[in-house]
Design a protein around this motif. Structure first.
Motif: not given
Length: 308
Positions: A242-267
């Motif tokens: 739902r965030s629209g910030r993730l790639d199809v495949i991401e590394e299995p690191h929950l901390g960095r995944l949450m950081t990416k979700i909370h990061g700047p949103v793409t228009p």
């Protein structure tokens, strides 16, 4: 009293928590994801008593053993629901009783993330509780009514999940086992391992993120673990971003995944596509058109062919 409009600036300034579900087969390393988050800011909701994988992890934990305790912790974490009557769970009366039992909920302020392991066991505790309720017995014969028990189970689980979903300022992660099955058409399908069908069907619509922790094989034949995050993925795993910030495949690191979700949103104009995909030119279609163009054309009307 002014109409309670939340302005755009107020809404954008709010602290938002991520609500997600991480699914995967047994032994893939779901509980071990605790090693990838900040221990001092994470509360481990330990339902499985399977913390051997995180022995030595320095975070705090709670260990509910009954469904009533699961409901109590949910209202303690998420606060009261003002829409409910006093006799209902998650109401103001329920919240007040739990605060009197557990103390000041300000003790939870230090936690940014609640890691619930697992929703599979939560479903079992809920079903066990439901089987002892009046709805689980026939009014006419007094015998156990399995349909009534499962109906109540679905209602209880959805209410529990929805209440935790509304905990706006915390990240809530539900961990669950992913079952692999073969359907009637010999196709491979995946589904969360939860008693009853209602919870598994409605869970993706409740949470923000549905992530499958899976084993993937690379082009060179090597196998590795990865998060699958998009609904349209080549593996058929359940997923949703739902965030629209993730790639199809991401590394299995929950901390960095949450950081990416909370990061700047793409228009939205850059990340959303409303155009219809262009048709793909295939060799078969090209050959068919070429063959058709070589056929002699008969322009005569079918009714007049015999007269010519």
């Amino acid at each position: 009293m002014a109409f309670p409009i939340i302005t755009a600036d107020q809404r954008l300034a709010e602290k938002r928590g991520i609500k997600g579900c991480i699914l995967g087969p047994s032994g893939i390393g779901k509980t071990s994801l605790l090693w990838t988050v900040e221990a001092d800011k994470t509360l481990f909701f330990d339902l499985e008593a399977g913390d051997l994988a995180v022995e030595g992890w320095t975070g705090d934990a709670i260990r509910p053993r009954t469904w009533q305790e699961c409901r109590d912790f949910a209202v303690f974490i998420g606060g009261p629901n003002p829409a409910l009557r006093d006799e209902q769970p998650y109401s103001q009366a329920h919240y007040d009783a739990v605060c009197e039992k557990f103390g000041d909920p300000i003790s939870l302020d230090k936690y940014d993330t609640v890691f619930i392991d697992s929703i599979t066991v939560a479903g079992r505790l809920c079903l066990q509780w439901c089987k002892g309720q009046p709805q689980a017995f026939s009014e006419r014969s007094g015998k156990p009514d399995t349909r009534g028990a499962y109906g109540l189970h679905g209602q209880e689980m959805i209410a529990w999940l929805t209440h935790l979903q509304h905990t706006r300022n915390k990240n809530i992660w539900f961990v669950g086992i992913l079952d692999e099955k073969i359907d009637d058409f010999n196709r491979k399908v995946f589904a969360p391992q939860i008693d009853g069908s209602k919870t598994a069907l409605e869970l993706p619509g409740i949470v923000d993120q549905v992530i499958t922790l899976a084993e993937i094989q690379s082009d060179d034949g090597q196998r590795y673990r990865a998060f699958i995050n998009h609904t349209l993925n080549p593996y058929g795993y359940p997923a949703k971003d739902r965030s629209g910030r993730l790639d199809v495949i991401e590394e299995p690191h929950l901390g960095r995944l949450m950081t990416k979700i909370h990061g700047p949103v793409t228009p939205a104009s850059d990340r959303l596509s409303f155009a219809r995909p262009a048709p793909i030119e295939t060799q078969t279609n090209t050959e068919a058109r070429s063959s058709a163009s070589m056929q002699p054309r008969d322009t005569a009307h079918p009714e007049h062919k015999g007269a010519q």
